[in-house]
Structures are given as structure tokens and as C-alpha cells.
Scaffold this active site. Structure first.
Site, short mmCIF file in Angstrom:
data_model
loop_
_atom_site.label_atom_id
_atom_site.label_comp_id
_atom_site.label_asym_id
_atom_site.label_seq_id
_atom_site.Cartn_x
_atom_site.Cartn_y
_atom_site.Cartn_z
N GLN A 1 0.90 -1.07 0.06
CA GLN A 1 0.00 0.21 -0.02
C GLN A 1 0.99 1.24 -0.04
OE1 GLN A 1 -1.70 -1.03 3.90
NE2 GLN A 1 -1.49 0.85 4.50
N CYS B 1 -5.29 0.53 3.65
CA CYS B 1 -5.49 -1.11 4.07
C CYS B 1 -6.81 -1.47 3.84
CB CYS B 1 -4.83 -1.38 5.44
SG CYS B 1 -5.63 -0.34 6.48
N HIS C 1 -6.27 -1.51 11.79
CA HIS C 1 -5.53 -1.87 10.44
C HIS C 1 -6.40 -2.98 9.84
CE1 HIS C 1 -2.45 -2.66 7.41
NE2 HIS C 1 -2.28 -3.95 7.91
#
Lengths: 214, 71
Positions: free
Chosen positions: A19, A25, A162
Site C-alpha cells: 500500500q 489498507c 488496520h
């Protein structure tokens, strides 16, 4: 349930991506799940556009972050077709949404589920086997320093920050673990993957888990 | 090529990371346990790392009931 299961063995998981310095994410995990379920359904595994989700999922904030649930909800409501990565390449920055005509081929989702599996990770294993790789949200603060092995400590639940993709599990050894694909490139962790102990909701891996249906 | 100020900042982050690694590895008693050490993120402060790489927003999900929609 089998003692171990890995969607990579069935050629249903695309390679690890990076990324870069972009908080995308949430888009990588959602697109990862969709392209896997598409392949499980009999289509050829192809990488779909993460940038399309970053740019067009207006309820999220592109590289400044987003929610997997909101992204999936947007995909479901709009029936937006995801085009291939090569048609809409990743730029690691938020750009203006590029629209494709309705006749343009792409992959759309029909539905998704999101559940809290804390205390029920065995049921979560069942979902993984039944439906395909799962989108999950974790606390990944300590992952900054991770090199490899099975994470059992230094992670909290309910402080998730995340998004990742759970592609399998292995319960044959002393420590049962989830096999998780991350989006920080192959130089990180176990060639881009991280292993998390099953049971105890380590890193909050069971707090918010989504399965997609095409 | 970085300014001396940035170099100092990155060096400090790196030193702090090594202290963190010692602490994190002190829990790794089994052979399969996670290992922590120098990687591509070691010269970032924890704040920089969070800002750049941890971009997911958590939304509470309903508890899995164990029953499918059909059931």
C-alpha cells in the site's frame, strides 16, 4: 473442519501488494476478498483495482483511511463493478474517481456479512472455509516491528486500526494460528504474511470480520 | 539525501525501535513465537507509522449468533 486450510493452495489468493505510504489498507483487504471469492466461484484469479475503491468510495477518506464495512456497503448499494488493476492502477494517493461505462466488464458484490466472532473463532474458521478469505480489522501497532512467527502478545482487541485479509489457518502445531495477508509488501513479515494465534481474539482479529458474496 | 535534522529524527526513531524490540522479544519464549526487530519501518516514529500505514476505521459488528439467515 480440516486441521489446516489455506486458500493459497487453491490458487484463490492474489500476490501480496504494497500500500506504500497511504492509509488504504481498508481498500486492499476488501478488494483482496472480492478477487478471491471471484476466483473461488470459478473465474480466473485476477487482480482488481484497489485505486478504484480508494478514489470512488466517497464515504471513506482514501489514503487518509476508511472503514471496510462502509466500503462493502458502498459496493453493495451501488453495484459498482470493480475493474482490473491494470485498467485502474494503484497510485498510493487519493485521486478523482474514474468512472467506467455500465457495459464495461467488472466484478460486483451481491452481499456481505460482518460479525463479531470474539469467543467464537472456531465458527470463524468455518466461515473462512465455507465462504472464502475474510476481511478483518486488527490492532497492528506492534506490527511495525514484526519480523515473523506467531503473534501471541502485544496486541489489544477493541482498538483496531488496520485492515487485513485472513486466507487460512493451521491448527496442527503447538500453537494454532491464522494465516493473514497484509498489504505492506513481501519484505515485511513472512513474505508479506503474518501469523496470529487462534483463540483469545489476539489483535482483535475476531472483532469485526466480513465475508463477501458475489 | 536528508537534512541533518531529519537524519537525527530518524536516528532517534531507530534507537527507540531497538529498545522496543528488546521488550517485545522478551515475551517470545517458544520457537514459533513472533520475533521483532529491524525492518523497513524502523526509522519511523510510532506516530508516523500509525499515520501512514494504519488507516482502518473500526465499526462495531453484531455478535455472531451461530445461525445462518436460512436457519
Amino acid at each position: 473442519l480440516p486441521d489446516k486450510f489455506d486458500w493459497r493452495d487453491k490458487a484463490a489468493v492474489a500476490p501480496v501488494q504494497d500500500q506504500q505510504a497511504c492509509g488504504s489498507c481498508w481498500a486492499f483487504s476488501v478488494v483482496g476478498a472480492i478477487q478471491s471469492v471471484h476466483a473461488i466461484g470459478g473465474s480466473q484469479l485476477e487482480q482488481l483495482s484497489v485505486q478504484q475503491v480508494v478514489d470512488c468510495s466517497y464515504q471513506n477518506a482514501g489514503c487518509n483511511g476508511g472503514s471496510t464495512t462502509r466500503a462493502l456497503n458502498w459496493l453493495k448499494q451501488t453495484r459498482m463493478k470493480l475493474v482490473t488493476q491494470s485498467e485502474y492502477p494503484y497510485k498510493a494517493k487519493t485521486e478523482i474517481c474514474h468512472f467506467f461505462s455500465q457495459s464495461h466488464s467488472g466484478v460486483a458484490i451481491k452481499n456481505f456479512t460482518t460479525h463479531d466472532f470474539s469467543g467464537q473463532e472456531k465458527a470463524m474458521m468455518g466461515q473462512l472455509v465455507q465462504y472464502g478469505p475474510l476481511v478483518a480489522i486488527v490492532d497492528a501497532v506492534s506490527w511495525q516491528d514484526y519480523l515473523g512467527g506467531i503473534i501471541q502478545h502485544h496486541c489489544s482487541s477493541q482498538w483496531s486500526n488496520h485492515a487485513i485479509l485472513i486466507v487460512g489457518y493451521d491448527t496442527t502445531g503447538d500453537i494454532p494460528y491464522w494465516i493473514v495477508q497484509n498489504s505492506w509488501g513481501t519484505r515485511w513479515g513472512n513474505e508479506g504474511y503474518v501469523y496470529i494465534k487462534i483463540g483469545g481474539n489476539i489483535c482483535g482479529i475476531a472483532d469485526s470480520v466480513a465475508a463477501v458474496f458475489l | 539525501e536528508v537534512s541533518s535534522e531529519e537524519f537525527s529524527r530518524r536516528h532517534l526513531s531507530f534507537q527507540r525501535a531497538t529498545i522496543r524490540h528488546t521488550y517485545l522479544n522478551s515475551f517470545s519464549t517458544e520457537t514459533q513465537s513472533a520475533k521483532y526487530g529491524i525492518n523497513q519501518f524502523s526509522d519511523l516514529s510510532q506516530e508516523e507509522f500509525r499515520d501512514l500505514y494504519l488507516g482502518a476505521v473500526y465499526e462495531r459488528a453484531p455478535l455472531f449468533s451461530g445461525l445462518s439467515v436460512k436457519e
